[in-house]
Every structure is written in C-alpha cells, then in structure tokens.
Design an enzyme around this catalytic site. Structure first.
Site: not given
Ligand code: CTP
Length: 392
Positions: A189-191, A256
């Site tokens: 995943g991403n932040r 994102a």
C-alpha cells in the site's frame, strides 16, 4: 458540535424544538452555550426573539433536521421559535437530516428537500448506517465533525456559498491509496491520507455539484452530501471511476493508485515456511486510470466535454525541472489540468496544508501558495469551471 462552534470562536444560540427538549433538557443547552434557551416564540416577548435571532444570525444549522422540521421549513410554517427563526433568517441555512430511511425516501420528503435546495439552503445527505431501532440504511445524522466542516465551509464562502456555481454539474473525485493484496491479510500500500481528495469532494458539494467520491482505504467519515463508493485495490478503483465517469462532467484523480500488484493473490494466509513465496513477490503492472480516461476523450451527457484533472508529485533532476517533468506528464496522460506538488524536499503525507502549481493543457499555470487543502480544492474547481466555460 456546539462545543466545536463555540471553541472556534463562534457566538452560538441554541434553539431547540419541544421534541428536542425531551432528549436533552434546556439546562444542558444553557450550560453548554452560556445563554438562555427557549423553544417558544412567547419566551422573552419584549425582545421579539423570533425575528431578532434570524435577522442577526450569520448561519443557521438545523441538526438533527427531522422530516417534520424540513416539511415546516419548506412550507413556511412557523409554530415554534426554530421554524419562526428559519422564516426570518436571510443568512445561509444548513440542514443535517436524521430520520428513518422510509421517511427520507418518501416522495413528500424528497420534494421538501428539493424545495429547500432550490431556495439555496444546503441540505446535507444523511449518513448511512444503524438507525435508532434495529434497522439500518440512509437516514443517520452525519458525523458531528462532518456537519461542522460543512457549516464552516458555508460560512467561509459567505455570500458566495449561496452562489452554487457547480450546480447541475456531475463530478467524480478519487481519493486515498490503494492496497494490493498478497493474501487475505497482507498488502502492498501507500501512505496517501485522502485528505486532498476529500477536500475536493466537500468543496464541490458545497458549490452545488453532484459528487461521487471513490475512496480507497480512507479512514475519514463520509463527507456529507456526497455519494461515496469505497474500494481497496487499483482494479476496484478503476471499475468504480470508469462507471461514475460515464455521466460525469469532470473527473479528478487525487487518489494514489499502486502502479503494480502481486501477480497472484493467495487465497490463504501465506505461511512462513513457504519461503519461496515470501522472498520473491512477482508483480504485474496495474492499468493507468488517468491515462485511460485521457485517451477516451469522454463526453458527458449533452455536448459538454469531460474535464480531466490529474495529480503529480514530482522532483526535478539533471534532465528536467519539476514543471518540465509535469508538463510532459500532463501531455502523456491527456489531462486538461495537472496539480503538481514539488516533493524535492521529501513527500509530506497526511498534512492539512498543501502548495501546488496547477498546469493547464495548452499552456498557463496557477500557483497556489501553502494553504489549507480546501483552499487549493477551490482553486482546482475554479480552473475546471474555466475549462467548461472555454468549451461553451
Ligand atoms: N494514476 C492513475 N492510475 C495509476 C497511477 C496513477 O490514474 N495506476 C493517476 C493518479 O491518480 C494521479 C496521477 O496518475 O492523478 C499520478 O501519476 P504518477 O503516479 O505521478 O504518474 P506515473 O505514470 O507513475 O509517472 P512517473 O513516470 O512519474 O512514475
């Protein structure tokens, strides 16, 4: 919510209905607001409260707004202090509905809501979930923080809030970061926090647009007045955005999405002993949703062209500056506008402020100095409006 208003410096007068006083007594409201509280036009007659309150208010927030209060307001009935105040108020009015799903969906309520909105009132969409009884569905009072945010937004825009310049437009906003699962519990995943996308959705709704928000793993409550589709992976995000984009006048890709996903997703939790699977994760490329939309030169209902907005976090390097890279990306992905964040100093996640340069297809740019994400969102919608105007 009362505390949020008073602690942020607003002068609040509570006007309960008789029914409201059965739930929370006048003494509690008086203690919290520091002012006498009454539900009747016959209290404090010499000061003609029912006229004075409405005349002096900068904003009236009705929360919870029952089917009955909205019916009275829509028809100009005024048999208590609240409905009399609504008739005398010339300031913006925000209704935060709360009722059972059947009442919210009843044609009478639908018509009353339409009447109030047509007169310029902001009627938030109720939240969906568990209601007072065992039933659940749309009709729940939106979260206090959501009502407060919507009300502050209306106050901030002042007279302009009544000027709903996005009314009649249908927009899609994506927000958050996708998760690409390796097995039922693990993911890549991403932040991304989703804050900028949520600010875009909230501001578009406040300006009268019909908003669909495709949210990937965002923990914030649903913005009031917005249709929210929750997704996890890039594939789900893509399906939801494409479905909503078909009838949209603008799509803003603030999410994102992960560029890659694991080639296979294990049905079972991967055990430590299956070493080969853990040491090497094979990835495959995800579709680029923005580029797909950019190449399908969509047309919304009627002849209006769909305006496409992308986001880009860029750094400069030996070959090109931040804006040169960004211009190339705008052209490559076929966007009308690209909101560029310079992350040369390191990317910032979850911040409440943002600064950006908005590039226009065909040249020109708008610089937005560090400011709250809602302020940047408004400038993005101003640019989108200019794109529509240029078409007509
Ligand atoms: N985006 C998308 N689908 C993807 C990846 C990104 O729609 N699979 C969108 C984002 O929502 C955002 C923009 O594309 O609006 C960001 O692009 P970015 O990730 O910066 O582009 P890349 O194609 O990855 O460019 P780079 O060459 O810089 O990696």
């Amino acid at each position: 919510m009362l505390r949020q208003f008073s602690e942020s410096g607003h002068d609040v007068t509570v006007v309960p209905t008789e029914a409201a006083l059965r739930f929370v007594g006048a003494a509690t409201w008086e203690a919290l607001s520091g002012k006498p509280v009454s539900s009747s036009v016959f209290a404090d007659v010499p000061s003609v409260q029912h006229v004075r309150l409405g005349q002096q208010a900068d904003l009236v927030v009705v929360a919870p707004a029952t089917a009955n209060v909205m019916a009275n307001a829509a028809h100009g009935l005024s048999d208590d202090l609240l409905t009399a105040t609504l008739l005398t108020a010339r300031c913006p009015v925000v209704f935060a509905p709360a009722m059972h799903t059947e009442m919210w969906e009843h044609p009478a309520t639908r018509e009353n809501v339409a009447t109030l909105r047509a007169r310029g009132a902001v009627v938030l969409e109720p939240a969906s979930g568990r209601l007072t009884g065992a039933d659940s569905g749309p009709g729940r009072l939106p979260e206090a923080a959501e009502i407060f945010a919507a009300a502050v937004e209306v106050l901030r825009r002042g007279a302009a809030a009544q000027h709903t310049d996005l009314a009649g437009r249908s927009v899609v906003v994506s927000a958050g970061g996708t998760r690409e699962f390796l097995d039922p519990v693990r993911y890549l995943g991403n932040r991304s926090s989703g804050k900028q996308g949520y600010a875009l959705a909230r501001t578009a709704a406040a300006r009268g647009a019909d908003v669909t928000l495709v949210a990937a793993n965002v923990t914030m409550p649903d913005p009031a007045g917005v249709k929210v589709v929750r997704v996890e992976s890039t594939t789900e995000l893509r399906d939801a955005v494409h479905a909503a984009a078909r009838s949209a006048d603008a799509v803003v890709m603030a999410a994102a999405p992960a560029d890659f996903r694991p080639l296979s997703r294990s049905q079972y939790k991967i055990k430590k002993r299956t070493e080969t699977q853990l040491t090497t994760v094979e990835l495959t490329e995800n579709p680029d949703i923005l580029a797909e939309l950019g190449s399908s030169s969509g047309t919304a209902g009627g002849s209006r062209r769909r305006v496409l907005v992308g986001f880009a976090a860029e750094t400069g390097d030996d070959e090109a500056t931040v804006l040169e890279h960004a211009r190339e990306k705008l052209a490559r992905k076929g966007c009308d506008l690209l909101v560029v964040n310079d992350v040369s100093g390191g990317a910032v996640f979850g911040a409440d402020d943002n600064e950006a340069v908005i590039l226009r297809r065909g040249g020109g740019e708008v610089r937005v100095d560090r400011s709250p994400k809602a302020a940047l969102a408004h400038v993005v919608w101003d640019c989108v409006l200019q794109c529509w105007d240029a078409e007509s």
